[in-house]
Enzyme design. Sequence first.
Site, PDB file in Angstrom:
ATOM      1  N   LYS A  62       0.652  -1.323   0.015  1.00 32.38           N
ATOM      2  CA  LYS A  62       0.040  -0.141   0.083  1.00 32.38           C
ATOM      3  C   LYS A  62       0.834   1.193  -0.039  1.00 32.38           C
ATOM      4  O   LYS A  62       0.299   2.297  -0.593  1.00 32.38           O
ATOM      5  CB  LYS A  62      -0.988   0.149   1.221  1.00 32.38           C
ATOM      6  CG  LYS A  62      -2.264  -1.032   1.186  1.00 32.38           C
ATOM      7  CD  LYS A  62      -2.839  -1.424   2.483  1.00 32.38           C
ATOM      8  CE  LYS A  62      -3.644  -2.708   2.100  1.00 32.38           C
ATOM      9  NZ  LYS A  62      -4.426  -2.839   3.617  1.00 32.38           N
TER      10      LYS A  62
ATOM     11  N   GLN B 285      -4.327  -1.537   9.694  1.00 32.52           N
ATOM     12  CA  GLN B 285      -4.375  -2.892   9.053  1.00 32.52           C
ATOM     13  C   GLN B 285      -4.638  -4.013  10.016  1.00 32.52           C
ATOM     14  O   GLN B 285      -4.406  -4.128  11.153  1.00 32.52           O
ATOM     15  CB  GLN B 285      -2.739  -3.055   8.747  1.00 32.52           C
ATOM     16  CG  GLN B 285      -2.531  -4.701   8.243  1.00 32.52           C
ATOM     17  CD  GLN B 285      -3.247  -4.614   6.712  1.00 32.52           C
ATOM     18  OE1 GLN B 285      -2.795  -3.749   5.909  1.00 32.52           O
ATOM     19  NE2 GLN B 285      -3.806  -5.549   6.510  1.00 32.52           N
TER      20      GLN B 285
ATOM     21  N   ASP C  94     -10.792   3.404   4.521  1.00 35.41           N
ATOM     22  CA  ASP C  94     -11.033   2.069   4.389  1.00 35.41           C
ATOM     23  C   ASP C  94     -12.400   1.553   4.846  1.00 35.41           C
ATOM     24  O   ASP C  94     -12.761   0.246   4.458  1.00 35.41           O
ATOM     25  CB  ASP C  94      -9.994   1.214   5.399  1.00 35.41           C
ATOM     26  CG  ASP C  94      -9.620  -0.138   4.959  1.00 35.41           C
ATOM     27  OD1 ASP C  94      -9.918  -0.495   3.717  1.00 35.41           O
ATOM     28  OD2 ASP C  94      -9.328  -0.783   5.855  1.00 35.41           O
TER      29      ASP C  94
END
Length: 285
Positions: free
Chosen positions: A58, A102, A125
């Site tokens: 990412k 994450q 996200d």
Amino acid sequence: MTQTQAARLMDGTALARRIVEDTARQAAALTERTGTAPCLATVLVGEDPASVTYVRMKQNRCREAGITSRHVALPATTTTAELVATLRELSADPGVHGILLQHPVGDHVDERAAFEAIAPEKDVDGVTFASFATMSFGLPGFVSCTPGGIVRLLDEYGVDPAGKRAVVVGRSAILGKPVGMLLLARDATVTYCHSRTRDLSAAVREADIVVAAVGRPRLIRGQDIKPGAVVIDAGYNPGNVGDVDFDSAVERASLITPVPGGVGPMTIATLLEQTVTAAGRQLGA
């Protein structure tokens, strides 16, 4: 389609590349207008090898798109309170426009509490309650990245969910549930299946669109795919194996995503695109 015709592959890599290129142009224009580059903060708890790889990937994509990446690495012993404090600090930082936690974060951490510490305007996200609500009601906000990427793939290949039966295998808060809501918003008739579903094969056989998102390798078999169905494999298991038995499903589906190269690249592309959108809103440009 007859059973002797192989499905057309849905190339997520190519579409994601185009999205990232367009996102890079938007990021450059925003930086020129405001003097500030979009910034994505990534937070990683522990050193799980797969998570480390995902975060590094990412960060690399951020550079390609002209997005500044700020990484916060926390020890595996980090408590829920410590993680929440870190995310709240990033949420309050005007130099950070998007935040990615994450996951997984470890069984000892309350992941939901951590997600809710992310400010909705920086939840690029799409993991907070606020994001799920705005997405479900079609209001301005951010979609969960993998579901959002799946819908973009359907659009790219001319698949209109309206009136179709969609079966989502999996009910996670950041994949199964939100992708079902996005398909419902497109007027699909949505059925959720999961570990307690009786006769999963029968449900799948009725589907015009199958989304496999349960995390069990080759759970969906080709013999259960309705001829001509669209198959989206959002699973990723060790050995580059999805949740669909690709070799048998490809003989019955009309369109199918490969693993890798299907849904995965779209997830990252959606994340970057939403980061630039978030930066634009926060910078008033």
